[in-house]
Design an enzyme around this catalytic site. Structure first.
Site, PDB file in Angstrom:
ATOM      1  N   SER A  15       0.864  -1.301  -0.042  1.00  0.00           N
ATOM      2  CA  SER A  15       0.053   0.113   0.007  1.00  0.00           C
ATOM      3  C   SER A  15       0.901   1.222   0.049  1.00  0.00           C
ATOM      4  O   SER A  15       0.534   2.282  -0.440  1.00  0.00           O
ATOM      5  CB  SER A  15      -1.052   0.145   1.179  1.00  0.00           C
ATOM      6  OG  SER A  15      -0.210   0.333   2.358  1.00  0.00           O
ATOM      7  N   HIS A 108       8.602   3.026   8.771  1.00  0.00           N
ATOM      8  CA  HIS A 108       8.300   2.369   9.903  1.00  0.00           C
ATOM      9  C   HIS A 108       7.408   2.842  10.905  1.00  0.00           C
ATOM     10  O   HIS A 108       7.209   4.100  10.904  1.00  0.00           O
ATOM     11  CB  HIS A 108       9.788   2.479  10.734  1.00  0.00           C
ATOM     12  CG  HIS A 108       9.656   1.522  11.919  1.00  0.00           C
ATOM     13  ND1 HIS A 108       9.712   0.115  12.046  1.00  0.00           N
ATOM     14  CD2 HIS A 108       9.156   1.636  13.279  1.00  0.00           C
ATOM     15  CE1 HIS A 108       9.531  -0.614  13.131  1.00  0.00           C
ATOM     16  NE2 HIS A 108       9.106   0.392  13.966  1.00  0.00           N
TER      17      HIS A 108
HETATM   18  C1  GRF Z   1       3.676  -0.538   6.881  1.00  0.00           C
HETATM   19  O1  GRF Z   1       3.110  -0.519   7.836  1.00  0.00           O
HETATM   20  C2  GRF Z   1       5.343  -0.194   6.817  1.00  0.00           C
HETATM   21  O2  GRF Z   1       5.537   0.947   7.673  1.00  0.00           O
HETATM   22  C3  GRF Z   1       5.988  -1.425   7.303  1.00  0.00           C
HETATM   23  O3  GRF Z   1       5.244  -2.403   6.972  1.00  0.00           O
HETATM   24  C4  GRF Z   1       3.810  -2.077   6.465  1.00  0.00           C
HETATM   25  C5  GRF Z   1       3.997  -2.424   5.139  1.00  0.00           C
HETATM   26  O4  GRF Z   1       2.619  -2.162   4.479  1.00  0.00           O
HETATM   27  N1  GRF Z   1       7.212  -1.385   7.326  1.00  0.00           N
HETATM   28  P1  GRF Z   1       2.442  -1.873   2.906  1.00  0.00           P
HETATM   29  O5  GRF Z   1       3.070  -3.128   2.245  1.00  0.00           O
HETATM   30  O6  GRF Z   1       3.080  -0.886   2.194  1.00  0.00           O
HETATM   31  O7  GRF Z   1       0.925  -2.019   2.583  1.00  0.00           O
END
Ligand code: GRF
Length: 214
Positions: A15, A108
């Site tokens: 996402s 993060h």
């Molecule tokens: C997000 O919360 C990012 O901060 C963390 O992993 C998750 C990934 O979500 N590192 P997506 O794959 O971008 O939807």
């Protein structure tokens, strides 16, 4: 305008990748996603990249050094200038991190240096903090460390569970990541002494209270 060529590393739903893809649909956005690398063939983000017509690579991660070498080769081959980790769930080889120093960023879902590592939203709930959020930072070999580019803050609500807090933070991530990449692309970030200086950053001088009132 020459746009900054960005490579994105993912492991899952993508996402944040989608948020970057959407930002780059604006021709005035100074960066474009040129390559998506996943360590998992079943990552949902690969579909998103396909739909946007972006080159994709799946690189198996059985061996950390081999993954790093292949990813590096692919990124160099595509002329990538910035590597963005977006839900990439593997620890990267130190040599890779060093060779992309100050050209490798991560997002993060906590206000680092609080709650590094796995399940930061769960850690935030367990700690009883009243605010959490997300951080975009330059990557250093130690996990979830490195000079901070930007952060977004969200409140923790009294009845939050992990999914509810994660959803609120994720919405902020989708705004913060494109902003951070834009600042990088505009050449406005200067790293020094473990900190990032931002040229001409718009600041909000506000205090947030949670609870807002008794
Ligand atoms: C997000 O919360 C990012 O901060 C963390 O992993 C998750 C990934 O979500 N590192 P997506 O794959 O971008 O939807």
């Amino acid at each position: 305008m020459e746009r900054l060529r960005v490579g994105v590393l993912i492991s899952g739903r993508g996402s944040n990748l989608q948020a970057l893809i959407e930002a780059a649909t604006n021709p005035e956005y100074p960066a474009e996603i040129r390559l998506v690398i996943s360590n998992r063939a079943d990552a949902g983000g690969l579909e998103r990249a396909a739909r946007a017509g972006i080159a994709r690579r799946v690189i198996a991660d059985h061996n950390r050094e081999r993954f790093a070498a292949e990813a590096h080769h692919a990124l160099r081959g595509a002329g990538i200038q910035l590597v963005a980790l977006a839900g990439f769930m593997r620890i990267l080889d130190t040599g890779f991190v060093e060779s992309w120093r100050d050209r490798l960023v991560n997002i993060h879902p906590s206000l680092l240096p609080a709650f590094p590592g796995l399940h930061p939203q769960r850690q935030a709930l367990a700690a009883g903090v009243r605010f959490s959020g997300c951080t975009v930072h330059f990557v250093r070999p130690e996990i979830d460390t490195g000079p901070i580019i930007g952060q977004a803050v969200v409140p923790v609500m009294p009845d939050d569970d992990e999914p509810a807090l994660s959803t609120r933070i994720l919405a902020a991530e989708h705004r913060l990541y494109p902003l951070a990449v834009r600042l990088f692309a505009e050449g406005r970030l200067k790293v020094g002494g473990g900190r990032v200086e931002i040229a001409g950053a718009a600041m909000q001088n506000v205090a947030l209270f949670n609870p807002a009132a008794g």
